[in-house]
Design a protein around this motif. Structure first.
Motif, PDB file in Angstrom:
ATOM      1  N   LYS A   8       0.857  -1.194   0.000  1.00 53.61           N
ATOM      2  CA  LYS A   8       0.000   0.000   0.000  1.00 53.61           C
ATOM      3  C   LYS A   8       0.887   1.235   0.000  1.00 53.61           C
ATOM      4  O   LYS A   8       1.949   1.222   0.633  1.00 53.61           O
ATOM      5  CB  LYS A   8      -0.852   0.015   1.294  1.00 53.61           C
ATOM      6  N   THR A   9       0.465   2.292  -0.650  1.00 50.41           N
ATOM      7  CA  THR A   9       1.336   3.450  -0.854  1.00 50.41           C
ATOM      8  C   THR A   9       2.019   3.917   0.426  1.00 50.41           C
ATOM      9  O   THR A   9       3.213   4.228   0.429  1.00 50.41           O
ATOM     10  CB  THR A   9       0.511   4.613  -1.446  1.00 50.41           C
ATOM     11  N   GLU A  10       1.276   3.931   1.543  1.00 48.85           N
ATOM     12  CA  GLU A  10       1.882   4.445   2.769  1.00 48.85           C
ATOM     13  C   GLU A  10       2.822   3.429   3.416  1.00 48.85           C
ATOM     14  O   GLU A  10       3.621   3.782   4.271  1.00 48.85           O
ATOM     15  CB  GLU A  10       0.801   4.900   3.763  1.00 48.85           C
ATOM     16  N   HIS A  11       2.713   2.159   3.042  1.00 48.16           N
ATOM     17  CA  HIS A  11       3.583   1.152   3.650  1.00 48.16           C
ATOM     18  C   HIS A  11       4.802   0.824   2.793  1.00 48.16           C
ATOM     19  O   HIS A  11       5.834   0.402   3.304  1.00 48.16           O
ATOM     20  CB  HIS A  11       2.824  -0.162   3.904  1.00 48.16           C
TER      21      HIS A  11
ATOM     22  N   LYS B  77      -0.260 -11.768  -6.075  1.00 46.43           N
ATOM     23  CA  LYS B  77      -1.531 -11.667  -6.795  1.00 46.43           C
ATOM     24  C   LYS B  77      -2.053 -10.228  -6.686  1.00 46.43           C
ATOM     25  O   LYS B  77      -2.418  -9.605  -7.688  1.00 46.43           O
ATOM     26  CB  LYS B  77      -2.529 -12.650  -6.172  1.00 46.43           C
ATOM     27  N   SER B  78      -2.022  -9.664  -5.472  1.00 50.49           N
ATOM     28  CA  SER B  78      -2.496  -8.286  -5.284  1.00 50.49           C
ATOM     29  C   SER B  78      -1.657  -7.310  -6.103  1.00 50.49           C
ATOM     30  O   SER B  78      -2.173  -6.340  -6.656  1.00 50.49           O
ATOM     31  CB  SER B  78      -2.415  -7.899  -3.804  1.00 50.49           C
ATOM     32  N   THR B  79      -0.364  -7.545  -6.164  1.00 54.64           N
ATOM     33  CA  THR B  79       0.515  -6.633  -6.898  1.00 54.64           C
ATOM     34  C   THR B  79       0.212  -6.654  -8.391  1.00 54.64           C
ATOM     35  O   THR B  79       0.130  -5.613  -9.045  1.00 54.64           O
ATOM     36  CB  THR B  79       1.983  -7.022  -6.651  1.00 54.64           C
ATOM     37  N   LEU B  80       0.022  -7.863  -8.912  1.00 50.83           N
ATOM     38  CA  LEU B  80      -0.214  -7.977 -10.350  1.00 50.83           C
ATOM     39  C   LEU B  80      -1.540  -7.330 -10.754  1.00 50.83           C
ATOM     40  O   LEU B  80      -1.711  -6.916 -11.900  1.00 50.83           O
ATOM     41  CB  LEU B  80      -0.200  -9.453 -10.777  1.00 50.83           C
TER      42      LEU B  80
ATOM     43  N   PHE C 160       8.513  -1.847 -10.721  1.00 51.22           N
ATOM     44  CA  PHE C 160       9.354  -2.919 -11.243  1.00 51.22           C
ATOM     45  C   PHE C 160      10.042  -2.552 -12.554  1.00 51.22           C
ATOM     46  O   PHE C 160      10.666  -3.390 -13.167  1.00 51.22           O
ATOM     47  CB  PHE C 160       8.515  -4.198 -11.399  1.00 51.22           C
ATOM     48  N   ARG C 161       9.906  -1.271 -12.961  1.00 49.62           N
ATOM     49  CA  ARG C 161      10.684  -0.832 -14.123  1.00 49.62           C
ATOM     50  C   ARG C 161      12.108  -0.554 -13.647  1.00 49.62           C
ATOM     51  O   ARG C 161      12.294   0.086 -12.608  1.00 49.62           O
ATOM     52  CB  ARG C 161      10.086   0.462 -14.695  1.00 49.62           C
ATOM     53  N   PRO C 162      13.111  -0.989 -14.391  1.00 51.19           N
ATOM     54  CA  PRO C 162      14.476  -0.734 -13.925  1.00 51.19           C
ATOM     55  C   PRO C 162      14.790   0.762 -13.901  1.00 51.19           C
ATOM     56  O   PRO C 162      15.512   1.228 -13.025  1.00 51.19           O
ATOM     57  CB  PRO C 162      15.347  -1.491 -14.917  1.00 51.19           C
ATOM     58  N   PHE C 163      14.273   1.516 -14.892  1.00 54.99           N
ATOM     59  CA  PHE C 163      14.576   2.947 -14.958  1.00 54.99           C
ATOM     60  C   PHE C 163      13.294   3.728 -15.203  1.00 54.99           C
ATOM     61  O   PHE C 163      12.436   3.307 -15.969  1.00 54.99           O
ATOM     62  CB  PHE C 163      15.585   3.243 -16.069  1.00 54.99           C
ATOM     63  N   VAL C 164      13.222   4.892 -14.578  1.00 57.15           N
ATOM     64  CA  VAL C 164      12.022   5.698 -14.700  1.00 57.15           C
ATOM     65  C   VAL C 164      11.913   6.319 -16.097  1.00 57.15           C
ATOM     66  O   VAL C 164      10.825   6.621 -16.574  1.00 57.15           O
ATOM     67  CB  VAL C 164      11.984   6.773 -13.588  1.00 57.15           C
TER      68      VAL C 164
ATOM     69  N   ALA D 232      -0.483   0.511 -10.837  1.00 57.56           N
ATOM     70  CA  ALA D 232       0.386   1.511 -10.218  1.00 57.56           C
ATOM     71  C   ALA D 232       1.560   0.843  -9.500  1.00 57.56           C
ATOM     72  O   ALA D 232       2.687   1.333  -9.520  1.00 57.56           O
ATOM     73  CB  ALA D 232      -0.416   2.365  -9.239  1.00 57.56           C
ATOM     74  N   LYS D 233       1.276  -0.295  -8.876  1.00 57.18           N
ATOM     75  CA  LYS D 233       2.343  -0.983  -8.131  1.00 57.18           C
ATOM     76  C   LYS D 233       3.394  -1.531  -9.098  1.00 57.18           C
ATOM     77  O   LYS D 233       4.576  -1.610  -8.778  1.00 57.18           O
ATOM     78  CB  LYS D 233       1.759  -2.139  -7.309  1.00 57.18           C
TER      79      LYS D 233
END
Lengths: 111, 845
Positions: free
Chosen positions: B541-544, B794-797, B806-810, B801-802
């Protein structure tokens, strides 16, 4: 001759964590500290682990200095200067970075 | 040429073995060829805790001899051979098997045998004694075909034996000749209270009973007839009516023995022959036989010192004891019977709580002479220190046993003790020894235990050891700072409570209310873990998300080169061929290094961050879920194949392992947690090396806790036996919740328990008997976590936004060019990094 160049937008940066940008072969770790509303940029390379991982470290502060802790062996590097707190003989590169109109811009001097 | 002298020890019981251990630790060991006779088929084992054999401990568990002890120290062991005759003229010993061994110095440690009263019928079938492991095996065999058991003798050992019969499921009686139980140690009121408590546990106590005949029973195998005309039918009779020294071999060679038995020794433990020593329960010093192990150990140390020409004397021993009999605390100190002329007596009795305490004080009220404690022995170590060290009593001595109305217990501060005060009587560790160890750097109870052994015997001194430690640390100016880090002036346990009580849901909220600064890599993951244990939100979650260590942030384990490893859950180690094929296909497709882990699953190494979601998509589609190998959480529940396939299996270990793994998967905890389940006592799953170990027995599941492998391996402790599955799970729920609430950061269950005041016994009280009244809450907390489980991958996939993380570079879709592999044994491995390449653009502005 150096110029500010844009890396990404502010909303690409997750608050209070790091992310990595690539310019040519140079990896730059960007950290956005929400409480300070400031972005910092360090070389992504951890000289202790010999791996490009610093953008994935946890950020925080040591005696008030904002730092990132390496995700591999946990050494702290100051976000402002790149100095290593545990071994002051080690300093990684830091880069001037600014938020300009919601864009994150960096200035590199090729040495 | 061998110029060494020969030293022979007859007897390898607890005292004989302690002598050998002391000897090989001394420089004089090099002067001797050492031989020891061991009449039993096993080398020394712990007779003090013999009843543990019936609650699941094996003969190996009880062994007091380290593996390879004899080989390592070059000691010649004559196992299963009895020394039959000593010839003092030729200085030789002949064994029952015909060996002849010559000696220069001889140590007799032949011990004692149980006294069986010469009642007619005492040798009838199933009339047994309680001394050796063979005796216990005979008792267990007899118990299988019996319903009723009687112990003759209501002393220490008799009550232990009664517990054993009770544990074996027999209707149990204790028959005592004297008017009360534990007549040697307790006064009348103490004995009466003990009797009351023991009868509540279902053991029938008969006092003032003089057995005159044992004959055929009608309902049972045997019948006991008493002098008062009463009769008692029973299948088993266990004699535990005291001990007699084994002095035959000394009598035969004309050493001096006492009128009522026992080999006479002087203050150096020498017999009437100066080349022969006697130690332990076979020895008679000052007309006393010491039937406890600590005086025997003291004699053993005296002999080693005497052999080394150091002046040392055995000057008698304190017979104070503290123990738990069938769950009842009993302690006796010094002159418990107030035999000292003019002694003053103070008693305190609490009928409601069933506590009895008695102090025996010198006529001038200055010194404590003795004490009796039943029902609550918590003040034992304080009182013992008063008694042994002649510390002056407070003006009102009864304040030491009266219930304290203020919160401050009426204890004796460690500073009041002299340096010579013995803190641990099992290992003879003085306060001075502990202070020295603290000065040398032992700053935790665990380190002190390892260095001095203090508190690792009966454990009775654990609280005192801890208070001496804390006082020494404070004196040395070592600040015992328990703050989590510079951002929170609280321990992990305190933060847990704050978060729970104030219902705090985010790190920032906690930092605003109770902390300072930005946080750090210590407090952020710790708080993330506590939040997860309490509320079990999705950890990304964004805050965690910014609180998580990289492993939790990327739901994979970071490796030295910055790539990650992937470990899907394979509960209990059970996997279908189809799923195995999927793992192989994924490993091949993404060119991952594959290895089988110690936890019975498959680890796939060398995944780049951007590959993680792709790999996990395929895994989840194939029915896998997150393995939490990255988290401080439950890792695996290892199992053997169990009763479905194994010809020795007693129960379905795989089925239980899968059920446990699925129950506790995803649970965040102070450190990683490992489980194992074995289907029988052969223990192929190595459950006794795990935080939670479960072993199937004929009578149900045995639960072991607080074991671990790793840098400092620790055997798990037996926690409870003969459990059905529901009770087992209830105990594990409570245990884990209590651990999660109270442990320090990165503290494994073993260290947590060892640092807990009261240790294992306290833990059992909390978990099994709910002594803190916490269990409902502990169970509810666990149930909440179980009910809110989600597969984090499963939740991540499911959340676009999450996946951006997992992109190596922005700013680029390119993969990390610095990661390079080479090939070894047909698989990839990280290439050695080349620093120049990566440092080519550094130091700007």
């Amino acid at each position: 001759m150096t110029q500010w160049q844009t890396l990404c937008n502010l909303d690409d940066l997750p608050a209070d964590s790091g992310i990595c940008a690539l310019i040519d072969e140079l990896q730059i770790a960007l950290f956005y500290v929400a409480k300070m509303q400031t972005v910092f940029a360090l070389h992504n390379y951890d000289p202790f682990a010999k791996a490009h991982v610093l953008s994935r470290g946890i950020i925080g502060d040591v005696n008030g200095d904002p730092v990132v802790a390496s995700p591999i062996y946990k050494q702290h590097f100051k976000l402002t200067t790149g100095e290593c707190i545990e071994d002051t003989s080690v300093k990684i590169a830091s880069y001037p970075v600014r938020i300009n109109n919601q864009h994150i811009e960096i200035k590199l001097t090729h040495g | 040429m061998n110029t060494k002298k020969n030293l022979v020890v007859i007897g390898n019981g607890m005292v004989g073995q302690h002598f050998l251990a002391q000897l090989v630790a001394s420089p004089i060991k090099d002067e001797y060829n050492i031989t020891t006779f061991c009449e039993e088929s096993r080398v020394a084992y712990d007779r003090v805790h013999l009843s543990a054999f019936f609650s699941g401990k094996t003969a190996e568990d009880l062994s007091l001899v380290e593996v390879n002890f004899f080989e390592q120290h070059g000691i010649h062991l004559l196992l299963g051979d009895k020394a039959a005759k000593i010839d003092r003229a030729t200085k030789t010993i002949t064994s029952a098997l015909g060996h002849t061994v010559s000696y220069d110095k001889l140590v007799l440690a032949t011990g004692s045998f149980p006294f069986v009263p010469p009642v007619p019928g005492h040798d009838r079938p199933q009339c047994l004694v309680y001394r050796t492991i063979e005796d216990l095996e005979a008792i267990a065999t007899a118990a299988n075909k019996s319903k009723v058991g009687v112990v003759v003798g209501g002393g220490l050992l008799g009550l232990e034996a009664a517990k054993a019969l009770k544990d074996l499921g027999l209707k149990t009686h204790v028959v005592e000749f004297a008017p009360r139980l534990m007549a040697v140690q307790l006064d009348e009121a103490g004995g009466a209270l003990l009797r009351n408590k023991i009868e509540q546990l279902g053991v029938t106590v008969h006092t003032n009973r003089n057995t005159q005949l044992i004959t055929d029973g009608e309902e049972c195998l045997n019948k006991m007839c008493f002098a008062d005309g009463e009769e008692l039918e029973t299948d088993i009779i266990l004699f535990s009516a005291g001990i007699r020294p084994r002095d035959d071999i000394a009598r035969d060679c004309k050493l001096e023995v006492g009128a009522r038995g026992g080999i006479v020794i002087d203050n150096q433990c020498k017999t009437s022959d100066p080349d022969i020593y006697a130690i332990g329960e076979c020895a008679l010093w000052n007309n006393m036989i010491y039937g406890l192990v600590a005086p025997g150990y003291a004699m053993a140390r005296t002999v080693v010192a005497d052999l080394a020409h150091q002046s040392a004397s055995f000057m008698g021993a304190d017979m104070s004891t503290k123990l738990k009999l069938m769950g009842v605390d009993v302690a006796s100190i010094g002159d418990a019977h107030a035999k000292t002329p003019g002694a003053l007596i103070y008693t305190y009795q609490n009928g409601e709580l069933e506590i009895y305490k008695r102090l025996v004080v010198s006529p001038d009220k200055k010194n404590l002479l003795g004490a009796v404690l039943v029902g609550d022995a918590s003040s034992y170590s304080t009182l013992l220190q008063y008694c042994l060290n002649g510390i002056q009593l407070p003006a009102q001595p009864d304040s030491l046993i009266l219930p304290s109305l203020s919160a401050e217990p009426a204890g004796l501060g460690p500073d009041a003790l002299p340096n010579t005060a013995q803190i641990c009587s099992c290992y003879d560790v003085s306060k001075g020894d502990i202070c020295q160890a603290v000065a040398a750097g032992c700053h935790t109870v665990g380190a002190l235990k390892a260095e001095t052994k203090a508190g690792s015997g009966c454990g009775g001194c654990a609280a005192l050891v801890k208070s001496v430690l804390n006082s020494e640390l404070a004196k040395q100016g070592v600040e015992v700072n328990t703050d989590l880090c510079e951002h929170f002036a609280y321990t992990r346990q305190e933060l847990f409570t704050l978060i729970k009580v104030e219902k705090i849901r985010t790190f920032d909220d906690l930092l605003d209310k109770h902390g300072k600064g930005l946080g750090c890599e210590i407090c952020k993951p710790t708080v993330a873990s506590i939040l997860a244990s309490n509320w079990n939100d999705f950890i990304l979650k964004t805050e965690h998300a910014p609180l998580q260590d990289t492993n939790d942030a990327f739901l994979a384990n970071i490796q030295k080169d910055g790539t990650y490893s992937v470990v899907p859950r394979i509960a209990g180690g059970e996997i279908t061929p189809d799923k195995l094929i999927v793992l192989g296909q994924i490993g091949k497709k993404y060119q991952l290094y594959t290895k089988i882990t110690g936890g019975q699953r498959v680890d796939l190494f060398g995944a780049r961050v951007e590959q993680l979601p792709l790999i996990w998509k395929e895994l989840i589609d194939a029915g896998f879920e997150s393995g939490h190998a990255y988290g401080k959480s439950l890792r695996t529940v290892k199992s053997c194949v169990g009763s479905n396939w194994c010809r020795y299996g007693v129960d379905d270990s795989v089925g239980l392992a899968i059920e446990l793994e699925n129950r506790y998967k995803g649970l965040r905890s102070p450190h990683k947690i490992k489980f194992a389940v074995s289907g029988c006592t052969r223990e192929c799953a190595e459950a006794q090396g795990k935080d939670i170990g479960v072993i199937a027995t004929e009578t149900g599941w045995s639960l072991y806790v607080c074991g671990n492998g790793g840098m400092k391996p620790r055997h798990a402790d037996l926690f409870a036996t003969s459990l059905d599955k529901a009770t087992l799970i209830k105990y594990i729920d409570r245990f884990l919740s209590f651990y999660i609430q109270t442990a320090d950061r990165l503290q494994r269950t073993s260290v947590w328990m060892e640092n807990m005041a009261g240790g294992l016994d306290h833990l059992k009280e909390v978990i099994i008997n709910d002594s803190l009244g916490l269990c409902d809450q502990l169970e509810a907390q666990m149930q909440h976590v179980v009910d809110t489980y989600q597969c984090e991958w499963k939740s991540t996939l499911e959340d676009e936004a999450k996946l951006k993380r997992f992109r190596p570079f922005v700013n680029s879709a390119q993969s990390d060019p610095s990661i390079e592999f080479i090939e070894e044994r047909g698989q990839i491995r990280p290439a050695e990094p080349s620093p120049q390449k990566h440092f080519k653009m550094v130091e700007v502005a």
